[in-house]
Design a protein around this motif. Structure first.
Motif, PDB file in Angstrom:
ATOM      1  N   ASP A  68      17.316 -35.828 -19.068  1.00  0.00           N
ATOM      2  CA  ASP A  68      18.214 -35.260 -18.075  1.00  0.00           C
ATOM      3  C   ASP A  68      17.635 -33.900 -17.744  1.00  0.00           C
ATOM      4  N   PRO A 104      17.518 -30.943 -11.025  1.00  0.00           N
ATOM      5  CA  PRO A 104      17.160 -31.619  -9.781  1.00  0.00           C
ATOM      6  C   PRO A 104      15.955 -30.946  -9.144  1.00  0.00           C
ATOM      7  N   GLY A 105      15.137 -31.734  -8.457  1.00  0.00           N
ATOM      8  CA  GLY A 105      13.975 -31.160  -7.790  1.00  0.00           C
ATOM      9  C   GLY A 105      12.773 -32.072  -7.884  1.00  0.00           C
ATOM     10  N   GLU A 106      11.766 -31.772  -7.073  1.00  0.00           N
ATOM     11  CA  GLU A 106      10.559 -32.594  -6.990  1.00  0.00           C
ATOM     12  C   GLU A 106       9.350 -31.901  -7.611  1.00  0.00           C
ATOM     13  N   PRO A 124      12.037 -37.309 -13.315  1.00  0.00           N
ATOM     14  CA  PRO A 124      13.226 -37.952 -12.737  1.00  0.00           C
ATOM     15  C   PRO A 124      13.962 -38.738 -13.817  1.00  0.00           C
ATOM     16  N   ARG A 166      20.182 -28.233 -16.236  1.00  0.00           N
ATOM     17  CA  ARG A 166      19.921 -28.492 -14.819  1.00  0.00           C
ATOM     18  C   ARG A 166      19.665 -27.213 -14.030  1.00  0.00           C
ATOM     19  N   THR A 173      17.236 -25.519 -12.195  1.00  0.00           N
ATOM     20  CA  THR A 173      15.945 -25.757 -11.543  1.00  0.00           C
ATOM     21  C   THR A 173      15.107 -24.488 -11.464  1.00  0.00           C
ATOM     22  N   GLU A 215      29.123 -33.612 -15.798  1.00  0.00           N
ATOM     23  CA  GLU A 215      27.703 -33.868 -16.091  1.00  0.00           C
ATOM     24  C   GLU A 215      27.545 -34.609 -17.414  1.00  0.00           C
TER      25      GLU A 215
END
Length: 257
Positions: free
Chosen positions: A159, A162-164, A170, A188, A190, A211
């Motif tokens: 876990d 979020p983000g690329e 992922p 989380r 980022t 969450e």
């Protein structure tokens, strides 16, 4: 709690007497996931992080970092197994955790490099956490999971924020060893995860109940396929991780009919 993920073993191989005390000072049934030494995980490691008898006749970079060779990997894994014997004999070792460097990437590395280590540590499960997003991009994702299954390594689900970004994994959930599933919760945050320099900056996060419910659902899905699910919170700033773990236990208990 009934288990712990040992972080100190990432920095040095403990004395067997130290591990014996872990067994003595914890209750029956308490289990350990032992993080493998940073050199085995392809991280930068100084010579003095190795056991003293392994520091001679090794190669180092101009910056004094140890160069990992097949022979050194074999000898270091032997020391890890020797140190872990008290846990093994007491039935307290759940797994070895191989937390790979983000630098371990498909362009420069192959998963087959890890096969000798996984085989040497058998029959003890090795949970492998990849930290380069490209390992699970496109067709390579199934190839990666197939390799894990073929070598009976446990895929570490994560876990993550979020983000690329290339170091953000992922939420790929899979059981590649029916004996063990592993889920690590990194928080989380980022901005902190990508740009933070300290552990507190990178992993600081107070999980909300919403969450945690999401993570609970993922763990329960994994439990449908694996004999055991290991769930570790690595959102380590102050009390964030133990608070999240305690709340997760409450949520899991409430979910039992």
């Amino acid at each position: 709690f009934e288990a712990v993920e040992v972080n100190s073993t990432f920095y040095a191989v403990p004395a067997q007497s130290t591990v014996e005390r872990w067994v003595e000072q914890t209750p029956d049934g308490f289990t350990f996931d032992v993080k493998l030494h940073k050199l085995l995980s392809r991280h930068s490691a100084p010579k003095n992080s190795l056991p003293k008898d392994l520091r001679g006749r090794i190669k180092t970079t101009p910056k004094g970092r140890v160069v990992l060779t097949e022979r050194l990997q074999e000898r270091l894994a032997e020391r890890v197994l020797e140190a872990a014997q008290p846990l093994i004999e007491a039935g307290r070792l759940a797994s070895f955790l191989l937390q790979l460097s983000p630098g371990f990437a498909p362009r420069s590395n192959r998963l087959d490099e890890l096969a000798p280590l996984v085989e040497q540590l058998a029959p003890h499960p090795v949970a492998i956490e990849l930290r380069r997003r490209s390992w699970v991009r496109g067709e390579r994702a199934q190839q990666t999971l197939d390799w894990m299954e073929a070598h009976r390594a446990a895929w570490v689900c994560s876990d993550s924020p979020p983000g690329e970004h290339l170091t953000i994994m992922p939420p790929v959930d899979a059981v590649t060893n029916p004996r063990l599933a592993y889920l690590r919760a990194h928080g989380r945050n980022t901005e902190g995860y990508v740009r933070g320099r300290s552990v507190a900056e990178r992993f600081a996060w107070r999980y909300s109940d919403e969450e945690l419910e999401e993570i609970r659902g993922r763990a329960q899905e994994l439990a449908q396929q694996a004999e055991e699910v290991r769930l570790a919170f690595n959102n380590n700033r102050g009390s964030d991780a133990p608070v999240a773990a305690e709340r997760m236990r409450e949520l899991l208990t409430a979910a039992v009919p």
